[in-house]
Design an enzyme around this catalytic site. Sequence first.
Site, mmCIF file in Angstrom:
data_model
loop_
_atom_site.group_PDB
_atom_site.id
_atom_site.type_symbol
_atom_site.label_atom_id
_atom_site.label_comp_id
_atom_site.label_asym_id
_atom_site.label_seq_id
_atom_site.Cartn_x
_atom_site.Cartn_y
_atom_site.Cartn_z
ATOM 1 N N LYS A 1 0.837 -1.197 0.000
ATOM 2 C CA LYS A 1 0.000 0.000 0.000
ATOM 3 C C LYS A 1 0.873 1.248 0.000
ATOM 4 O O LYS A 1 1.530 1.553 0.987
ATOM 5 C CB LYS A 1 -0.912 0.034 1.235
ATOM 6 C CG LYS A 1 -2.008 1.078 1.080
ATOM 7 C CD LYS A 1 -2.605 1.532 2.371
ATOM 8 C CE LYS A 1 -1.859 2.655 3.013
ATOM 9 N NZ LYS A 1 -1.787 3.901 2.238
ATOM 10 N N GLU B 1 9.515 0.947 11.006
ATOM 11 C CA GLU B 1 10.530 1.993 10.800
ATOM 12 C C GLU B 1 9.807 3.307 11.044
ATOM 13 O O GLU B 1 8.966 3.723 10.237
ATOM 14 C CB GLU B 1 11.080 1.958 9.365
ATOM 15 C CG GLU B 1 11.818 0.703 8.981
ATOM 16 C CD GLU B 1 13.177 0.550 9.661
ATOM 17 O OE1 GLU B 1 13.590 1.448 10.427
ATOM 18 O OE2 GLU B 1 13.811 -0.490 9.436
ATOM 19 N N CYS C 1 13.428 10.325 7.775
ATOM 20 C CA CYS C 1 13.462 9.855 9.168
ATOM 21 C C CYS C 1 14.885 9.892 9.725
ATOM 22 O O CYS C 1 15.069 9.935 10.935
ATOM 23 C CB CYS C 1 12.856 8.466 9.274
ATOM 24 S SG CYS C 1 13.413 7.352 8.003
ATOM 25 N N GLU D 1 9.870 15.487 16.015
ATOM 26 C CA GLU D 1 10.280 15.308 14.627
ATOM 27 C C GLU D 1 9.544 16.339 13.773
ATOM 28 O O GLU D 1 8.337 16.236 13.580
ATOM 29 C CB GLU D 1 9.933 13.890 14.155
ATOM 30 C CG GLU D 1 10.422 13.609 12.756
ATOM 31 C CD GLU D 1 10.150 12.193 12.296
ATOM 32 O OE1 GLU D 1 9.036 11.684 12.522
ATOM 33 O OE2 GLU D 1 11.061 11.579 11.699
HETATM 34 P P1 NAD Z 1 1.494 8.054 8.579
HETATM 35 O O1 NAD Z 1 2.162 7.245 9.602
HETATM 36 O O2 NAD Z 1 0.129 8.583 8.846
HETATM 37 O O3 NAD Z 1 1.391 7.247 7.199
HETATM 38 C C1 NAD Z 1 2.323 6.291 6.740
HETATM 39 C C2 NAD Z 1 1.587 5.189 5.986
HETATM 40 O O4 NAD Z 1 0.689 4.519 6.888
HETATM 41 C C3 NAD Z 1 0.706 5.682 4.843
HETATM 42 O O5 NAD Z 1 0.709 4.738 3.798
HETATM 43 C C4 NAD Z 1 -0.672 5.736 5.470
HETATM 44 O O6 NAD Z 1 -1.719 5.608 4.527
HETATM 45 C C5 NAD Z 1 -0.629 4.516 6.380
HETATM 46 N N1 NAD Z 1 -1.560 4.577 7.493
HETATM 47 C C6 NAD Z 1 -2.068 5.675 8.103
HETATM 48 N N2 NAD Z 1 -2.908 5.299 9.088
HETATM 49 C C7 NAD Z 1 -2.931 3.961 9.105
HETATM 50 C C8 NAD Z 1 -3.616 2.983 9.910
HETATM 51 N N3 NAD Z 1 -4.439 3.362 10.900
HETATM 52 N N4 NAD Z 1 -3.398 1.681 9.661
HETATM 53 C C9 NAD Z 1 -2.566 1.291 8.679
HETATM 54 N N5 NAD Z 1 -1.900 2.161 7.883
HETATM 55 C C10 NAD Z 1 -2.077 3.484 8.093
HETATM 56 O O7 NAD Z 1 2.451 9.238 8.234
HETATM 57 P P2 NAD Z 1 2.057 10.578 7.486
HETATM 58 O O8 NAD Z 1 0.706 11.085 7.828
HETATM 59 O O9 NAD Z 1 2.296 10.339 6.083
HETATM 60 O O10 NAD Z 1 3.117 11.580 8.111
HETATM 61 C C11 NAD Z 1 2.939 12.130 9.417
HETATM 62 C C12 NAD Z 1 4.246 12.234 10.137
HETATM 63 O O11 NAD Z 1 4.853 10.946 10.272
HETATM 64 C C13 NAD Z 1 5.305 13.034 9.426
HETATM 65 O O12 NAD Z 1 5.171 14.383 9.594
HETATM 66 C C14 NAD Z 1 6.560 12.466 10.040
HETATM 67 O O13 NAD Z 1 6.813 13.039 11.284
HETATM 68 C C15 NAD Z 1 6.244 11.025 10.199
HETATM 69 N N6 NAD Z 1 6.735 10.213 9.066
HETATM 70 C C16 NAD Z 1 7.837 9.464 9.261
HETATM 71 C C17 NAD Z 1 8.327 8.695 8.206
HETATM 72 C C18 NAD Z 1 9.516 7.860 8.349
HETATM 73 O O14 NAD Z 1 10.153 7.504 7.344
HETATM 74 N N7 NAD Z 1 9.876 7.443 9.530
HETATM 75 C C19 NAD Z 1 7.707 8.723 6.974
HETATM 76 C C20 NAD Z 1 6.575 9.490 6.801
HETATM 77 C C21 NAD Z 1 6.093 10.221 7.869
#
Ligand code: NAD
Length: 458
Positions: free
Chosen positions: A161, A236, A270, A362
Amino acid sequence: MLSTSSTGGTHTVVNPATEQPIVDVPLASVDDADAAIEAAHEAFHSWKAVAPGERARLLRRFAAVVDAHIDELAELEVRNAGHTWGNARWEAGNVRDLLNYYSGAPERMSGKQIPVPGGLDVTFHEPLGVVGIIVPWNFPMPIAAWGFAPALAAGNTVVLKPAELTPLTAIRIGELALEAGLPEHVLTVVPGAGTVVGERFVTHPLVRKICFTGSTAVGKRIMAGCAEQVKNVTLELGGKSSNIIFADADLKAAAASAPYAVFDNAGQDCCARSRILVERSAYDDFVALLEPAVTGMRVLDPADEASEMGPLISATQKERVTGYLAGVDVAVAGSAPGGPGFWVPPTVVALEDPMAPIWREEVFGPVVAVMPFDDEADALAKANDTEYGLSGSIFTNDLGRGLRVARGVQAGNLSVNSHSSVRYWTPFGGFKQSGLGRELGPDAPYAFTEEKNVFIAH
Ligand code: NAD
């Protein structure tokens, strides 16, 4: 292959540098996710039975097809994610390299023969079944491939996904897999909402492992969900990594590289070294050297090959990042284009308060906080004063200290006199709330297997 639907709605993909819509992508519903998972489960039985040499050959062919489409994939990422051309080409190349590297695994995943009385004892690495990979928007191609390349090599099938905001390269890679000859349903891309498709990966009993990269908040929720079915999980998550600069370091080199260690991908990384800790006696000199390195960064529309930093991914992310800057004293600010696009200039904030949100949270944007430290112990205490533990850098000309501090920082990926955290052939992952489990490196395929012990009586 791609699994889509007309019932989960659509998402309009937008170019973050121009705010122009690119395309509407259909979002999968729970029923679509179920169908993709069930088809992947069916395909698993034949995929795990493919002879190791044949599975290796198919992965090498997949790598070759990706290689023939590097520019096309990179162009999609430049437009969809605002990545610079240099980064986007590297990212597409990383997918190719991961497939090539893990194509060596199927023929090498040997078990053990363990001496026991009365018979023969051997171990096998059995694939898990269907693996669900949930990818964020910051590095759509590499993070997807960090999961699917070793998972496929170990004999699993994958449902993937992508993030709602950045599905385009994943969709294309799913097509390229079929073009390369991977059987249908071995790698299925299921674009959809996290709360719909992502959650279904977690709750569906046929998905036997979740590989999640994203926010710590969602990661915790996924781990709790996996506990319901005692499902394997790799997380991660976020980071708040330190770049620790000792007075004996090559300050010029440290200052010249520090902006790229945090502002690369507009800080949406990250591993971003978003804290710079400088030994007090070198603090003023370092900040003076840092300023031209920051203001000299070429922040341009990534469609321009000269761009070193692009926009943030979305209006929401821009709002989040600029929120951290309200009322804060900015020490150095670079430039950014005016007009449309989710732009934030590279920004340096000088701090002494370790409780400041900008020091602790972060930010996930082009913002770095600089703070002085007094000695090695103080540097370590300050660097480790965080719930995160993903990466970090140490600049010093004292090799012993470099090693000591690298061992002392509670993080998974350290570099001395450089900022390199990620190589596909070395392990990667976080301490503390930065994650659970490791990806990449020679052992990654084993994380997609169960070890089985078989005893045969004489
Ligand atoms: P997120 O954790 O909401 O999303 C990451 C992935 O998880 C996306 O594919 C999303 O659709 C999916 N997801 C969201 N809710 C879910 C659920 N309940 N169950 C299963 N999958 C789910 O991250 P975001 O909204 O894209 O970003 C928010 C913050 O997260 C950023 O500002 C940053 O601080 C952090 N982030 C970290 C990384 C990293 O590489 N560690 C990457 C993206 C974002």
